[in-house]
Structure formats: structure tokens, C-alpha cells
Design a protein around this motif. Structure first.
Motif, PDB file in Angstrom:
ATOM      1  N   SER A  88     -69.868 -29.076   1.382  1.00  0.00           N
ATOM      2  CA  SER A  88     -70.633 -29.965   0.500  1.00  0.00           C
ATOM      3  C   SER A  88     -71.596 -30.881   1.259  1.00  0.00           C
ATOM      4  O   SER A  88     -72.729 -31.089   0.835  1.00  0.00           O
ATOM      5  CB  SER A  88     -69.680 -30.837  -0.328  1.00  0.00           C
ATOM      6  OG  SER A  88     -68.963 -30.034  -1.235  1.00  0.00           O
ATOM      7  N   GLY A 135     -66.906 -27.255  -2.097  1.00  0.00           N
ATOM      8  CA  GLY A 135     -65.840 -27.698  -2.987  1.00  0.00           C
ATOM      9  C   GLY A 135     -66.196 -28.935  -3.778  1.00  0.00           C
ATOM     10  O   GLY A 135     -66.555 -28.861  -4.963  1.00  0.00           O
ATOM     11  N   SER A 136     -66.144 -30.088  -3.148  1.00  0.00           N
ATOM     12  CA  SER A 136     -66.269 -31.357  -3.877  1.00  0.00           C
ATOM     13  C   SER A 136     -67.605 -31.502  -4.608  1.00  0.00           C
ATOM     14  O   SER A 136     -67.638 -32.126  -5.679  1.00  0.00           O
ATOM     15  CB  SER A 136     -66.013 -32.534  -2.934  1.00  0.00           C
ATOM     16  OG  SER A 136     -66.713 -32.378  -1.739  1.00  0.00           O
ATOM     17  N   LYS A 162     -59.637 -25.438  -4.034  1.00  0.00           N
ATOM     18  CA  LYS A 162     -58.315 -25.942  -3.613  1.00  0.00           C
ATOM     19  C   LYS A 162     -57.999 -27.266  -4.301  1.00  0.00           C
ATOM     20  O   LYS A 162     -58.890 -28.100  -4.463  1.00  0.00           O
ATOM     21  CB  LYS A 162     -58.271 -26.115  -2.090  1.00  0.00           C
ATOM     22  CG  LYS A 162     -59.291 -27.098  -1.550  1.00  0.00           C
ATOM     23  CD  LYS A 162     -59.346 -27.054  -0.025  1.00  0.00           C
ATOM     24  CE  LYS A 162     -60.268 -28.154   0.487  1.00  0.00           C
ATOM     25  NZ  LYS A 162     -60.652 -27.972   1.889  1.00  0.00           N
ATOM     26  N   ARG A 174     -61.553 -34.586  -4.123  1.00  0.00           N
ATOM     27  CA  ARG A 174     -60.107 -34.301  -4.190  1.00  0.00           C
ATOM     28  C   ARG A 174     -59.335 -35.551  -3.814  1.00  0.00           C
ATOM     29  O   ARG A 174     -59.830 -36.396  -3.087  1.00  0.00           O
ATOM     30  CB  ARG A 174     -59.763 -33.163  -3.211  1.00  0.00           C
ATOM     31  CG  ARG A 174     -60.355 -31.819  -3.571  1.00  0.00           C
ATOM     32  CD  ARG A 174     -60.078 -30.794  -2.494  1.00  0.00           C
ATOM     33  NE  ARG A 174     -60.673 -31.142  -1.226  1.00  0.00           N
ATOM     34  CZ  ARG A 174     -61.913 -30.799  -0.832  1.00  0.00           C
ATOM     35  NH1 ARG A 174     -62.669 -30.086  -1.626  1.00  0.00           N
ATOM     36  NH2 ARG A 174     -62.376 -31.166   0.329  1.00  0.00           N
TER      37      ARG A 174
HETATM   38  C1  LIG Z   1     -62.044 -27.829   1.792  1.00  0.00           C
HETATM   39  C2  LIG Z   1     -62.853 -26.879   2.608  1.00  0.00           C
HETATM   40  C3  LIG Z   1     -64.220 -26.668   2.324  1.00  0.00           C
HETATM   41  C4  LIG Z   1     -64.971 -27.387   1.216  1.00  0.00           C
HETATM   42  O1  LIG Z   1     -65.115 -28.737   1.520  1.00  0.00           O
HETATM   43  P1  LIG Z   1     -66.040 -29.689   0.605  1.00  0.00           P
HETATM   44  O2  LIG Z   1     -66.420 -30.783   1.550  1.00  0.00           O
HETATM   45  O3  LIG Z   1     -65.194 -30.147  -0.523  1.00  0.00           O
HETATM   46  O4  LIG Z   1     -67.196 -28.905   0.160  1.00  0.00           O
HETATM   47  C5  LIG Z   1     -64.894 -25.744   3.086  1.00  0.00           C
HETATM   48  N1  LIG Z   1     -64.292 -25.068   4.071  1.00  0.00           N
HETATM   49  C6  LIG Z   1     -63.000 -25.241   4.381  1.00  0.00           C
HETATM   50  C7  LIG Z   1     -62.407 -24.446   5.490  1.00  0.00           C
HETATM   51  C8  LIG Z   1     -62.243 -26.164   3.667  1.00  0.00           C
HETATM   52  O5  LIG Z   1     -60.943 -26.329   3.980  1.00  0.00           O
END
Ligand SMILES: *Cc1c(COP(=O)(O)O)cnc(C)c1O
Length: 222
Positions: free
Chosen positions: A197, A214-215, A26, A221
Motif C-alpha cells: 500500500s 492490503g490496507s 489477511k 488492520r
Molecule cells: C500484509 C502484507 C502486504 C500488504 O500490506 P499493506 O501495507 O496492507 O498493503 C504485502 N505483502 C506482504 C508480504 C504482507 O505480509
């Protein structure tokens, strides 16, 4: 470090090497997704329908798209034709809408029920009473175009690992409890989607089968 290096490092830390990794892309540009794809990633998670659909048209056909955020009922139709797994099913109404759109698309859409496990009053997710009510209803059995393949949960946003661990333990316990019941035939519980993460190792120690990261892969982000 590059996306590829991040991925290698993350995989090296996995306490459960069989745990599936969903790369949460995202807000990141398609170039970043392509880099992850080139490094072998096929599962991508997005939390906004518009962004997910945009990216889907630009990525290879065999990319598996995961809807990880809150899904509004009026947007289900845009992802129903291709979505691989919907993690955030947080109401019976939403599940019925997914079933309706899946039927139109001539598909059976795999879904996870999002359980409300965190202390904070996040608006989203079933509590145990709501889950029980849905399971008792006779309508649930009639949803032939969805398959409930597991549960999803997000821990409280905190540095306190004990709190996070307790919440993940709770989700795992609920999963096992649920599995021990006689369930409708559109249930086939195998996945527990928990861990991001900051807490994916705790999540794996507590039985996660799928982490959403993600991060740690793509950088922070804005
Ligand atoms: C953004 C998101 C993640 C990933 O988060 P990170 O801390 O960047 O790894 C996981 N699950 C959901 C539902 C999210 O919205």
C-alpha cells in the motif's frame, strides 16, 4: 470509501496498468473478500495457512490464492492442492518441500523466490550467496513439480523513499542479472512481486509486475 471505490482509485494511480494487483485480505472477513470479488478481483493474498484454507472453502472456485507470508514447511501440504502462487519461498528446504507436496497433488506449483533486500534484519529471504548456492546445486534441476516464475521482495519499513527505491532497484537488477544466466528448466522468470500500500507506485516505477496491496483496499488492520 467502499472497497470497490478504493480499488478503482488504486487502479487509477497505477503507473503500469499491466501490473497485477494481489488484494491482501489477511485478517479481513470473507464478506470483505466477496466485495472485492464482486468488484472484479480474483487474486487474493494471505499470510497464514489456516486462514487461507478457511477462506478458500468459502470463496468461488476461480479465486486465485497467493501465499505471501513466511510459509512453514509442515504446512505446505494444506495449500499444495490449490495454491496459485507462493511468493515467500525463502529457503531451498522449503522449495524441496513444496516440490514434494506438489508431486503428491499432481501439480506444478508456481513459486517466487523471496530475496532479502531490506536493511532491517528480517529473518526471511535468500541473500545472493544462498541463491547462488542453490543454483549451483544439482538437486535444483530435479524439482520437477515447482516452477520458479520470479522474485519477491519487501523494502525496509521507512518513510525514506530513496531507501525504498534503491532496494527495489536492487531487486530488479538482480532479476535481470539472473535472467541473463543459463537457468534450470524449472525456471521461467517473468514476475517481480514488489510493492505494498505505501510503496506500490515506487515499485511500479522500478519494474514491479505484481503489487500486494492490503490496507489501501480493505482499510487498516488492527
Ligand atoms: C500484509 C502484507 C502486504 C500488504 O500490506 P499493506 O501495507 O496492507 O498493503 C504485502 N505483502 C506482504 C508480504 C504482507 O505480509
Amino acid at each position: 470509501m467502499s472497497i470497490k471505490e478504493n480499488l478503482i482509485e488504486i487502479k487509477n494511480t497505477f503507473v503500469n496498468p499491466n501490473c497485477k494487483l494481489v488484494a491482501v485480505s489477511k485478517t479481513k472477513p470473507v464478506d470483505a473478500l466477496k466485495e472485492a470479488y464482486a468488484a472484479g478481483i480474483r487474486d487474493f493474498g494471505e499470510n497464514k495457512v489456516q486462514e487461507l484454507v478457511d477462506k478458500q472453502t468459502q470463496m468461488p472456485q476461480d479465486t486465485q490464492w497467493h501465499m505471501i507470508g513466511h510459509l512453514q514447511r509442515n504446512k505446505v501440504k494444506y495449500i499444495a492442492p490449490f495454491i496459485y502462487l507462493i511468493h515467500g519461498v525463502d529457503s531451498f528446504k522449503l522449495l524441496k518441500e513444496i516440490n514434494k507436496e506438489a508431486k503428491k497433488a499432481d501439480r506444478i506449483i508456481p513459486c517466487l523466490l523471496q530475496m532479502h533486500i531490506a536493511k532491517e534484519e528480517s529473518k526471511f529471504g535468500f541473500d545472493q550467496v544462498e541463491l547462488e548456492e542453490m543454483l549451483q546445486s544439482k538437486e535444483i534441476k530435479e524439482l520437477e513439480h515447482v516452477k520458479i516464475v520470479g522474485l519477491m521482495g519487501m523494502a525496509t519499513f521507512t518513510d525514506n523513499e530513496d531507501v525504498i527505491r534503491r532496494e527495489f532497484k536492487g531487486l530488479k537488477a538482480l532479476f535481470e542479472e539472473l535472467k541473463s544466466n543459463e537457468l534450470p528448466q524449472n525456471f521461467n522468470l517473468k514476475e517481480i512481486s514488489m510493492g505494498m500500500s505505501g510503496d506500490y507506485l515506487i515499485a511500479q516505477e522500478e519494474g514491479s509486475t505484481m503489487v500486494r496491496i492490503g490496507s489501501a483496499i480493505f482499510g487498516s488492520r488492527n
